[in-house]
Scaffold this active site. Structure first.
Site, PDB file in Angstrom:
ATOM      1  N   ARG A   1     -12.678  -2.536   5.932  1.00 31.06           N
ATOM      2  CA  ARG A   1     -12.338  -3.888   6.346  1.00 31.06           C
ATOM      3  C   ARG A   1     -12.095  -4.723   5.092  1.00 31.06           C
ATOM      4  O   ARG A   1     -12.721  -4.504   4.058  1.00 31.06           O
ATOM      5  CB  ARG A   1     -13.453  -4.522   7.191  1.00 31.06           C
TER       6      ARG A   1
ATOM      7  N   ASP B   1      -5.256  -0.787   3.212  1.00 27.01           N
ATOM      8  CA  ASP B   1      -4.804  -0.916   4.597  1.00 27.01           C
ATOM      9  C   ASP B   1      -5.366  -2.175   5.224  1.00 27.01           C
ATOM     10  O   ASP B   1      -4.932  -2.585   6.294  1.00 27.01           O
ATOM     11  CB  ASP B   1      -5.226   0.308   5.416  1.00 27.01           C
TER      12      ASP B   1
ATOM     13  N   GLU C   1      -6.519 -11.573   6.483  1.00 23.96           N
ATOM     14  CA  GLU C   1      -5.652 -10.637   7.187  1.00 23.96           C
ATOM     15  C   GLU C   1      -5.117 -11.296   8.449  1.00 23.96           C
ATOM     16  O   GLU C   1      -5.912 -11.835   9.219  1.00 23.96           O
ATOM     17  CB  GLU C   1      -6.448  -9.376   7.546  1.00 23.96           C
TER      18      GLU C   1
ATOM     19  N   HIS D   1      -2.844  -2.733   8.129  1.00 22.58           N
ATOM     20  CA  HIS D   1      -3.951  -2.297   8.985  1.00 22.58           C
ATOM     21  C   HIS D   1      -3.452  -1.333  10.059  1.00 22.58           C
ATOM     22  O   HIS D   1      -3.675  -1.547  11.259  1.00 22.58           O
ATOM     23  CB  HIS D   1      -4.639  -3.504   9.629  1.00 22.58           C
TER      24      HIS D   1
END
Length: 308
Positions: free
Chosen positions: A224, A247, A252, A271
């Site tokens: 995360r 990722d 985000e 992601h």
């Protein structure tokens, strides 16, 4: 009793529906199929935003929230008393591990460079070679859960040296504890983050963590975004001393104009680690099994405890 799921086509993926259970499609809090009363089993949308959690308090008969994600940070400790939270542990193991391997190989073999020059029709052999290679690398995996185990299985054929780290050490399994990271980081060529986001892991990758990594090391974040301190990450990566494949980011989605976008030593994907075609069939098989367990009075699996 009623069970709410977020996809109409998910009904056929659940398997056998127990007698007395009505399955309804609830794509989101603003698209509810019926009155909240009677909903005992709820599968929220995949990667649901934090505001969706509030719906749980409006379901008076709710007993189980079954997530489609492996991460539960949005939901942990935010559900009414008596509601069991279960994650999708196991569902995302293969695709996430695949993403990590792909990201590692892409960075080591200079694929981002080749993608950048392809539109200009440039043959960048002289600029890129010799590239690095995965063979013989020392890989430190921070997060020794089911995704970590899947990654180990996929990395072993590359003849790498693997070291695993978990919240607490498991000497019998050769797994180190988080407290040992300062002594492990300097010898790792590649550091992979696979931990859930909890109070203990938030900001784990800070300036001190990054400074302990060896020159030229590759940091891979498939966990995360907030597991890494973004300011520290930008500061270290801007020097060019480290390489990264991300990722996930914090914030985000990563906003346009953020400095991470323009760093040539950083590969960013939006992601997508677990977002593959096989995701929903696997996730709904798990949800169906959980629903049948609930109706039969059997213990459910994947219960989230302390954020894990």
């Amino acid at each position: 009793m009623k069970a709410w799921i977020p996809h109409e086509h998910g009904r056929s993926m659940l398997g056998d529906i127990p007698d007395g259970v009505t399955v309804q499609c609830a794509p989101g809090p603003d698209q509810l199929p019926s009155e909240p009363a009677g909903v005992r089993f709820w599968v929220p949308p995949f990667l649901a935003p934090a505001e969706v959690v509030g719906l749980a308090a409006e379901l008076p008969d709710l007993r189980v929230v079954q997530l489609l994600t492996a991460g539960a940070e949005v939901w942990a400790d935010r559900l009414p008393d008596g509601v069991l939270l279960c994650d999708a542990r196991g569902v995302h193991d293969s695709p996430t591990a695949e993403w990590v391997v792909a990201a590692i190989l892409a960075q080591l073999r200079a694929f981002p460079l080749f993608a950048r020059v392809q539109p200009r029709h440039e043959w960048a052999y002289a600029e890129a070679t010799p590239t690095d290679e995965l063979f013989g690398k020392r890989v430190l995996i921070v997060g020794a859960g089911s995704v970590g185990a899947a990654l180990v299985a996929r990395l072993l054929p590359f003849e790498v040296e693997l070291t695993l780290v978990a919240r607490t050490a498991r000497p019998a399994e050769g797994v180190h504890g988080v407290a040992e990271l300062p002594g492990l980081l300097p010898s790792a060529d590649i550091v992979v983050l696979l931990v859930p986001l909890t109070d203990l892991t938030r900001g784990l990758v800070d300036a001190r963590f990054l400074a302990a990594m060896r020159d030229g090391a590759l940091l891979v974040n498939a966990a995360r975004g907030p597991v890494a301190d973004t300011d520290a990450l930008v500061a270290e990566l801007t020097t060019g001393r480290l390489v990264a494949a991300l990722d996930v980011t914090d914030p985000e989605p990563l906003p346009a104009g953020h400095p991470l976008w323009d760093l040539p030593n950083v590969l960013i994907t939006p992601h997508v680690g677990g977002s593959v075609r096989g995701l929903l069939p696997r996730a709904y098989r798990l949800a169906g099994e959980q629903l049948r367990r609930l109706v039969a009075g059997e213990p459910l699996i994947n219960e989230v405890v302390d954020g894990y």
